[in-house]
Write a protein that holds these residues in place. Sequence first.
Motif, PDB file in Angstrom:
ATOM      1  N   GLU A  41      -8.840  60.794 -41.158  1.00 41.40           N
ATOM      2  CA  GLU A  41     -10.242  60.510 -40.808  1.00 41.40           C
ATOM      3  C   GLU A  41     -10.511  60.250 -39.321  1.00 41.40           C
ATOM      4  N   PRO A  42      -9.793  59.298 -38.686  1.00 37.54           N
ATOM      5  CA  PRO A  42     -10.150  58.979 -37.295  1.00 37.54           C
ATOM      6  C   PRO A  42      -9.756  60.051 -36.269  1.00 37.54           C
ATOM      7  N   PHE A  43      -8.954  61.037 -36.671  1.00 35.50           N
ATOM      8  CA  PHE A  43      -8.452  62.027 -35.718  1.00 35.50           C
ATOM      9  C   PHE A  43      -9.259  63.308 -35.784  1.00 35.50           C
ATOM     10  N   GLU A  44      -9.455  63.913 -34.631  1.00 38.88           N
ATOM     11  CA  GLU A  44     -10.182  65.183 -34.587  1.00 38.88           C
ATOM     12  C   GLU A  44      -9.204  66.345 -34.694  1.00 38.88           C
ATOM     13  N   ILE A  45      -8.314  66.242 -35.679  1.00 40.35           N
ATOM     14  CA  ILE A  45      -7.376  67.345 -35.924  1.00 40.35           C
ATOM     15  C   ILE A  45      -7.401  67.656 -37.412  1.00 40.35           C
ATOM     16  N   SER A  46      -6.899  68.828 -37.763  1.00 38.25           N
ATOM     17  CA  SER A  46      -6.973  69.296 -39.138  1.00 38.25           C
ATOM     18  C   SER A  46      -6.061  68.501 -40.079  1.00 38.25           C
ATOM     19  N   ARG A  47      -6.350  68.593 -41.344  1.00 32.81           N
ATOM     20  CA  ARG A  47      -5.528  67.951 -42.369  1.00 32.81           C
ATOM     21  C   ARG A  47      -4.079  68.472 -42.316  1.00 32.81           C
ATOM     22  N   PRO A  48      -3.880  69.821 -42.162  1.00 39.00           N
ATOM     23  CA  PRO A  48      -2.497  70.319 -42.035  1.00 39.00           C
ATOM     24  C   PRO A  48      -1.772  69.728 -40.824  1.00 39.00           C
ATOM     25  N   ALA A  49      -2.508  69.505 -39.720  1.00 39.34           N
ATOM     26  CA  ALA A  49      -1.878  68.921 -38.524  1.00 39.34           C
ATOM     27  C   ALA A  49      -1.436  67.488 -38.815  1.00 39.34           C
ATOM     28  N   ILE A  50      -2.262  66.726 -39.533  1.00 38.76           N
ATOM     29  CA  ILE A  50      -1.879  65.362 -39.925  1.00 38.76           C
ATOM     30  C   ILE A  50      -0.652  65.409 -40.821  1.00 38.76           C
ATOM     31  N   SER A  51      -0.637  66.354 -41.764  1.00 41.90           N
ATOM     32  CA  SER A  51       0.511  66.489 -42.664  1.00 41.90           C
ATOM     33  C   SER A  51       1.791  66.805 -41.896  1.00 41.90           C
ATOM     34  N   LYS A  52       1.650  67.625 -40.860  1.00 46.65           N
ATOM     35  CA  LYS A  52       2.815  67.969 -40.024  1.00 46.65           C
ATOM     36  C   LYS A  52       3.337  66.707 -39.319  1.00 46.65           C
ATOM     37  N   HIS A  53       2.419  65.898 -38.765  1.00 44.99           N
ATOM     38  CA  HIS A  53       2.816  64.638 -38.129  1.00 44.99           C
ATOM     39  C   HIS A  53       3.494  63.720 -39.147  1.00 44.99           C
ATOM     40  N   LEU A  54       2.941  63.667 -40.354  1.00 45.77           N
ATOM     41  CA  LEU A  54       3.532  62.813 -41.396  1.00 45.77           C
ATOM     42  C   LEU A  54       4.939  63.275 -41.767  1.00 45.77           C
ATOM     43  N   ARG A  55       5.155  64.600 -41.789  1.00 46.29           N
ATOM     44  CA  ARG A  55       6.504  65.114 -42.088  1.00 46.29           C
ATOM     45  C   ARG A  55       7.502  64.667 -41.025  1.00 46.29           C
ATOM     46  N   VAL A  56       7.076  64.675 -39.742  1.00 45.76           N
ATOM     47  CA  VAL A  56       7.955  64.215 -38.656  1.00 45.76           C
ATOM     48  C   VAL A  56       8.287  62.728 -38.865  1.00 45.76           C
ATOM     49  N   LEU A  57       7.263  61.935 -39.200  1.00 42.14           N
ATOM     50  CA  LEU A  57       7.469  60.499 -39.426  1.00 42.14           C
ATOM     51  C   LEU A  57       8.345  60.244 -40.652  1.00 42.14           C
ATOM     52  N   GLU A  58       8.168  61.061 -41.695  1.00 40.56           N
ATOM     53  CA  GLU A  58       9.012  60.931 -42.897  1.00 40.56           C
ATOM     54  C   GLU A  58      10.464  61.267 -42.582  1.00 40.56           C
ATOM     55  N   LYS A  59      10.672  62.345 -41.814  1.00 39.03           N
ATOM     56  CA  LYS A  59      12.035  62.756 -41.451  1.00 39.03           C
ATOM     57  C   LYS A  59      12.737  61.651 -40.671  1.00 39.03           C
ATOM     58  N   ALA A  60      11.963  60.920 -39.845  1.00 38.60           N
ATOM     59  CA  ALA A  60      12.521  59.806 -39.069  1.00 38.60           C
ATOM     60  C   ALA A  60      12.700  58.557 -39.927  1.00 38.60           C
ATOM     61  N   GLY A  61      12.225  58.604 -41.186  1.00 42.38           N
ATOM     62  CA  GLY A  61      12.359  57.463 -42.077  1.00 42.38           C
ATOM     63  C   GLY A  61      11.311  56.387 -41.838  1.00 42.38           C
ATOM     64  N   LEU A  62      10.289  56.704 -41.041  1.00 38.91           N
ATOM     65  CA  LEU A  62       9.275  55.710 -40.680  1.00 38.91           C
ATOM     66  C   LEU A  62       8.131  55.626 -41.684  1.00 38.91           C
ATOM     67  N   VAL A  63       7.955  56.689 -42.472  1.00 37.91           N
ATOM     68  CA  VAL A  63       6.866  56.732 -43.455  1.00 37.91           C
ATOM     69  C   VAL A  63       7.425  57.169 -44.805  1.00 37.91           C
ATOM     70  N   GLN A  64       6.976  56.475 -45.846  1.00 40.27           N
ATOM     71  CA  GLN A  64       7.294  56.860 -47.222  1.00 40.27           C
ATOM     72  C   GLN A  64       6.004  57.389 -47.838  1.00 40.27           C
ATOM     73  N   ARG A  65       6.063  58.612 -48.374  1.00 41.87           N
ATOM     74  CA  ARG A  65       4.876  59.212 -48.992  1.00 41.87           C
ATOM     75  C   ARG A  65       5.087  59.258 -50.493  1.00 41.87           C
ATOM     76  N   THR A  66       4.108  58.751 -51.243  1.00 44.99           N
ATOM     77  CA  THR A  66       4.192  58.729 -52.703  1.00 44.99           C
ATOM     78  C   THR A  66       3.025  59.505 -53.292  1.00 44.99           C
ATOM     79  N   PRO A  67       3.316  60.624 -53.992  1.00 43.65           N
ATOM     80  CA  PRO A  67       2.230  61.385 -54.607  1.00 43.65           C
ATOM     81  C   PRO A  67       1.635  60.607 -55.794  1.00 43.65           C
TER      82      PRO A  67
END
Length: 117
Positions: A41-67
Amino acid sequence: NHMVTNSRQLDTVFGALSDATRRAILEELAHGERTVGELAEPFEISRPAISKHLRVLEKAGLVQRTPEGRISRCALDAAPLREAADWVEHYRAFWEGRLEALARYLETPKPVDEEEE
């Protein structure tokens, strides 16, 4: 005193932290779980771009994503940040000593060169 660290993990964590958007995502998650949509929401970038950032954070172990059905909830995992902070702290005393020595050197009065005629 040699510090034992997982170099590849540190590379991944510092790489993840090198981006302002990813740091902002972590800041948001520090306040509690968020959905991907809420994070985007607060970012002026696309949903896929946010998902890409989240994947980087997940790979670093900084974010846990739960479907949860069609949405994903994201949560901060600060453990890798602690390891990165420990690594930085290990060198802080060294740099503080160097900076204090530099400050003492700069504050020491120097003889004024005689003016050239």
